[in-house]
Structure formats: C-alpha cells, structure tokens
Scaffold this motif. Structure first.
Motif, PDB file in Angstrom:
ATOM      1  N   PHE A 160      46.400 -43.288   6.139  1.00  0.00           N
ATOM      2  CA  PHE A 160      45.494 -42.301   5.556  1.00  0.00           C
ATOM      3  C   PHE A 160      44.601 -41.722   6.650  1.00  0.00           C
ATOM      4  CE2 PHE A 160      46.707 -45.212   2.219  1.00  0.00           C
ATOM      5  CZ  PHE A 160      47.061 -44.348   1.188  1.00  0.00           C
ATOM      6  N   HIS A 161      44.706 -40.408   6.821  1.00  0.00           N
ATOM      7  CA  HIS A 161      43.957 -39.741   7.882  1.00  0.00           C
ATOM      8  C   HIS A 161      42.464 -39.659   7.553  1.00  0.00           C
ATOM      9  CE1 HIS A 161      43.181 -36.013   5.631  1.00  0.00           C
ATOM     10  NE2 HIS A 161      44.412 -36.132   5.161  1.00  0.00           N
ATOM     11  N   GLY A 162      41.645 -39.595   8.608  1.00  0.00           N
ATOM     12  CA  GLY A 162      40.220 -39.373   8.432  1.00  0.00           C
ATOM     13  C   GLY A 162      39.902 -37.903   8.268  1.00  0.00           C
ATOM     14  N   GLY A 163      38.601 -37.617   8.077  1.00  0.00           N
ATOM     15  CA  GLY A 163      38.189 -36.233   7.923  1.00  0.00           C
ATOM     16  C   GLY A 163      37.109 -36.024   6.888  1.00  0.00           C
ATOM     17  N   GLU A 191      37.745 -30.579   2.981  1.00  0.00           N
ATOM     18  CA  GLU A 191      38.585 -29.537   3.567  1.00  0.00           C
ATOM     19  C   GLU A 191      38.054 -29.161   4.948  1.00  0.00           C
ATOM     20  OE1 GLU A 191      41.302 -28.104   2.584  1.00  0.00           O
ATOM     21  OE2 GLU A 191      41.491 -28.550   0.432  1.00  0.00           O
ATOM     22  N   GLY A 192      38.968 -28.992   5.897  1.00  0.00           N
ATOM     23  CA  GLY A 192      38.598 -28.495   7.212  1.00  0.00           C
ATOM     24  C   GLY A 192      38.209 -29.548   8.223  1.00  0.00           C
ATOM     25  N   TYR A 193      38.263 -30.834   7.855  1.00  0.00           N
ATOM     26  CA  TYR A 193      37.838 -31.882   8.783  1.00  0.00           C
ATOM     27  C   TYR A 193      38.955 -32.824   9.219  1.00  0.00           C
ATOM     28  CZ  TYR A 193      32.914 -30.693   8.173  1.00  0.00           C
ATOM     29  OH  TYR A 193      31.705 -30.044   8.172  1.00  0.00           O
ATOM     30  N   GLY A 194      40.122 -32.694   8.645  1.00  0.00           N
ATOM     31  CA  GLY A 194      41.203 -33.568   9.051  1.00  0.00           C
ATOM     32  C   GLY A 194      42.411 -33.381   8.158  1.00  0.00           C
ATOM     33  N   GLY A 195      43.577 -33.743   8.662  1.00  0.00           N
ATOM     34  CA  GLY A 195      44.801 -33.611   7.896  1.00  0.00           C
ATOM     35  C   GLY A 195      45.956 -34.250   8.625  1.00  0.00           C
ATOM     36  N   LEU A 196      47.166 -33.997   8.161  1.00  0.00           N
ATOM     37  CA  LEU A 196      48.349 -34.605   8.772  1.00  0.00           C
ATOM     38  C   LEU A 196      48.533 -34.149  10.207  1.00  0.00           C
ATOM     39  CD1 LEU A 196      50.904 -34.400   5.817  1.00  0.00           C
ATOM     40  CD2 LEU A 196      49.421 -36.301   6.477  1.00  0.00           C
ATOM     41  N   ASN A 197      48.333 -32.861  10.465  1.00  0.00           N
ATOM     42  CA  ASN A 197      48.518 -32.362  11.832  1.00  0.00           C
ATOM     43  C   ASN A 197      47.469 -32.912  12.787  1.00  0.00           C
ATOM     44  OD1 ASN A 197      50.761 -30.844  11.132  1.00  0.00           O
ATOM     45  ND2 ASN A 197      49.534 -29.052  10.604  1.00  0.00           N
ATOM     46  N   THR A 198      46.267 -33.123  12.282  1.00  0.00           N
ATOM     47  CA  THR A 198      45.200 -33.593  13.157  1.00  0.00           C
ATOM     48  C   THR A 198      45.396 -35.035  13.612  1.00  0.00           C
ATOM     49  OG1 THR A 198      43.802 -34.426  11.368  1.00  0.00           O
ATOM     50  CG2 THR A 198      43.569 -32.103  11.928  1.00  0.00           C
ATOM     51  N   HIS A 199      46.171 -35.797  12.858  1.00  0.00           N
ATOM     52  CA  HIS A 199      46.379 -37.210  13.181  1.00  0.00           C
ATOM     53  C   HIS A 199      47.831 -37.518  13.525  1.00  0.00           C
ATOM     54  CE1 HIS A 199      42.438 -37.320  11.388  1.00  0.00           C
ATOM     55  NE2 HIS A 199      42.308 -38.581  11.736  1.00  0.00           N
ATOM     56  N   ASP A 200      48.582 -36.488  13.844  1.00  0.00           N
ATOM     57  CA  ASP A 200      50.008 -36.668  14.079  1.00  0.00           C
ATOM     58  C   ASP A 200      50.287 -37.613  15.254  1.00  0.00           C
ATOM     59  OD1 ASP A 200      52.716 -35.658  13.169  1.00  0.00           O
ATOM     60  OD2 ASP A 200      52.820 -35.222  15.311  1.00  0.00           O
TER      61      ASP A 200
END
Length: 392
Positions: free
Chosen positions: A113-116, A120-129
């Motif tokens: 589970f990604h942080g953020g 919205e706008g603070y994290g997602g799948l691409n940000t933690h790839d």
C-alpha cells in the motif's frame, strides 16, 4: 618554446585556482545545507532535501529519486508487470499493479500500500513503482499494489475497506498469479503503512485471510492530537512532511472526531492488538511520524506480537523512496527483504522487542555517500546558476 611553457603554467595555475574556488563553493554549500535547527544532517540527506525543497530537480518526493547518481537497479531480476482493475465496495473498481518473477512458482505474495497522506495528488502506483519493483525482485515475490480510493472524495473507512477487499482478492487469486495463498504479507509506507497494519486487524476481527507478516515504513498510527516530540520538532515540512499536510489529511480522510478514535484509523489506540502477524517497523530520525511508529511497535509487542523495530538516523520521512540514491534507503529496503524472507520460512525467533538504532553509513560507504553528495551538489549549483542566467 619558453613563451609556450609560461602560457601553459599560467593556464594550469588559473585552472587550479578556478577548481579550488569551485570546490570551496561546493563545500560551503554542502556545509550550509547540512546545518539545521534540529541537528546536523549527513551530506547525502542534506543535498537531497535541498534539491526537493527548492525544486532543483524534476522531482516530487512521491515520484522517484533523482537520477543524478546511477544505482539501485543492479541485480534486479526481470519481472512481469500487469495493470488491472479489481472490484471493491459500492460497485467501484480500483487499479492494481502486479509485479511477479518469471517462473512457475508458487511465489510468496506481498500486498503493498503506497503512501501519500490518503489524499489525491500526494502518492500513487507510479510514485512508488521503484519500491514495488525492488520488493518483487529481491524477495522473489508476487507484489500486488492496490490504488485504494483517496480523500476527499472517499473518506474513512473507504481506503481500509478497499485494502481489506484487496487482501481477500489476493487470497482468492494468488494461485492464478503463481503466488502462494498461504504466504501473504502486507507492506506499506506512511499512510500506506497505516492501511497495511489496519487490514491485519480487520482480517483477525472478520476471520479473514491469514497474513504472514507486516512491514511498515514510518507508518501513521494516530489521528489524535498527542504530545509527541517528533511531531513538534520535525513538522516544518523541510523533512518532507509538514504539520499542515497532516492536518489536511485528517480533515480530508477522517473529518469527524469519532473517526480519529477508531482502531481502524488510529491503530495506536486499539484496545487489543494480540493475534496480529509479526511486524517490522522502520522509522526515520527526522520525521514527524517517528514517535507514533515506535510507540505502535511497543504496543504491538506489549500485546504479544513479535516486533522488530529500527530507527534510521540521519534521514527523513520517505527515505526508502530514495533507495536508488541513498545508502540508508537501500539498507531499509534490504532489512525489509530479509524480514519478508523470514516470513516465508516462518523463522522469526522469539526475542523481546528492542528498538535498533541504525547509524548513517560508515567507512567506505560513508566515503561513497560523501563523494556522491558533493557530485550532486555540484550539479545542483550548476543548474541553479544556469537557471539564473536564463531568467536574466
């Protein structure tokens, strides 16, 4: 010939003077960036923070580490990637990214589970790839990362319900992904660390899937206003997480006071944490969430859960996202890999909980970190100078 020699000597002297001045400027800049009101930072931490906080590289803390110094991908196995959607409550669907090793398996499974900040706008799948790929490659696991629904459109308990649904989906579909449904671990950072540990409670309370282990990077464990020193000292935002963002997260994700007290939003205040899977909890020295993460480790241990806790000195919130550039980030990821491998074998031991203090890199690793820090600083100063010239 004599004249040529004189010109050559003058040129060499001029070059030496210019090089010395540049080195002095770079050294002075690094020393300045290392000096903070909260303490002296390691050189690598200082230059990375300077780059992020001053937008000197094409970088968001939640996106990817700066590609200034190569590394982090050596030894990574070739992975198969798949992006799908799975159904959750309310006839909604959420994206899921899956990485798995080549081969027949069955492989252990990690639900990440990604942080953020839940928003919205603070994290997602691409940000933690980069974390997903590292985990899959170095553990030989199927890594499943659900993009749970975010606030403010979706408030508590949407994110944790999505997380629990993803856990059930993972158990049901593990074999089709060449994963082992009996070897599922959960993992997450920051807000994602909150979700990861909460769904272990939900699985226990609902007689759901068995979770082998939980790995939590600097998790948020309470929405309450508590007198925590780390929240007071490191909340300016300079260390990549501010008090204002934490307040925004609470207002967006848990807008009603009863939500702050619920054990599925603030696991630190759960009455009973017994029966949860073994946990690795990693915290950072310069992080507002440090103290609540460590208190949560103590509470888990007090309720009979096997816990391994590590505080990494000299680093900030989000530091494992920089594992391609920071040795401490690589060390944190490697510690997680070892823990997950133990989960696969079930060999955790039964030692009492103690908080392990991880010092910044020493010896040759420190020399490398310092050298790379100065190289990054030179790049940043050069870019700053170029930007000033362009604006002029």
């Amino acid at each position: 010939m004599l004249h040529i020699r004189k010109v050559f000597k003058k040129a060499m002297l001029a070059s030496f003077i210019i090089f010395s001045l540049l080195l002095l400027i770079i050294t002075g800049a690094v020393l300045l960036w290392q000096t903070t009101d909260e303490g002296r930072l390691p050189a690598k931490t200082a230059v990375v923070l300077h780059a992020v906080n001053n937008n000197l590289v094409d970088l968001d803390i939640n996106v990817k580490p700066p590609r200034i110094v190569s590394g982090g991908t050596e030894g990574e196995a070739v992975l198969l990637r798949e992006d799908i959607f799975i159904p959750v409550q309310g006839d909604a669907q959420i994206p899921v990214r899956i990485y798995r090793p080549r081969g027949e398996g069955p492989f252990p499974v990690v639900l990440y589970f990604h942080g953020g900040a839940f928003m919205e706008g603070y994290g997602g799948l691409n940000t933690h790839d980069n974390i997903l790929r590292y985990t899959a490659s170095h553990t030989g696991s199927v890594v499943i990362a659900p993009a749970y629904r975010l606030a403010p459109e979706n408030i508590f308990p949407a994110a944790v319900e999505d997380g629990y649904t993803a856990l059930e989906w993972t158990e049901e579909n593990a074999e089709s992904l060449k994963g082992d449904p009996d070897k599922i671990s959960v993992m997450g950072d920051s807000a994602g660390g909150n979700i990861a540990t909460v769904i272990t409670q939900m699985a226990r309370d609902r007689d759901g899937p068995e979770v082998a282990a939980q790995v939590l990077f600097y998790p948020l464990t309470t929405f309450r206003e508590l007198p925590l020193a780390s929240r007071e000292v490191y909340d300016s935002g300079y260390y990549l997480l501010s008090r204002s963002v934490m307040h925004q997260a609470r207002e967006a994700y848990a807008p009603e006071e009863w939500m702050w007290k619920h054990p599925y939003s603030s696991p630190l205040h759960a009455e009973d944490l017994s029966g949860l899977p073994p946990a690795l909890i990693i915290t950072a020295e310069f992080d507002p969430l440090r103290d609540e993460g460590e208190q949560y480790a103590e509470k888990l241990s007090g309720d009979g859960v096997l816990v391994q806790g590590s505080r990494y000195r000299g680093v900030m919130h989000g530091f494992v996202s920089f594992h391609e550039v920071m040795q401490s980030g690589r060390n944190g990821m490697q510690e997680a890999v070892v823990f997950l491998r133990r989960a696969e074998s079930g060999n955790f031991g039964s030692s009492d909980y103690t908080l392990n203090i991880k010092e910044p890199p020493q010896g040759l690793s420190r020399i490398r970190e310092q050298t790379e820090a100065f190289a990054i600083a030179a790049y940043l100063l050069g870019r700053s100078g170029a930007d000033l010239i362009i604006r002029e």
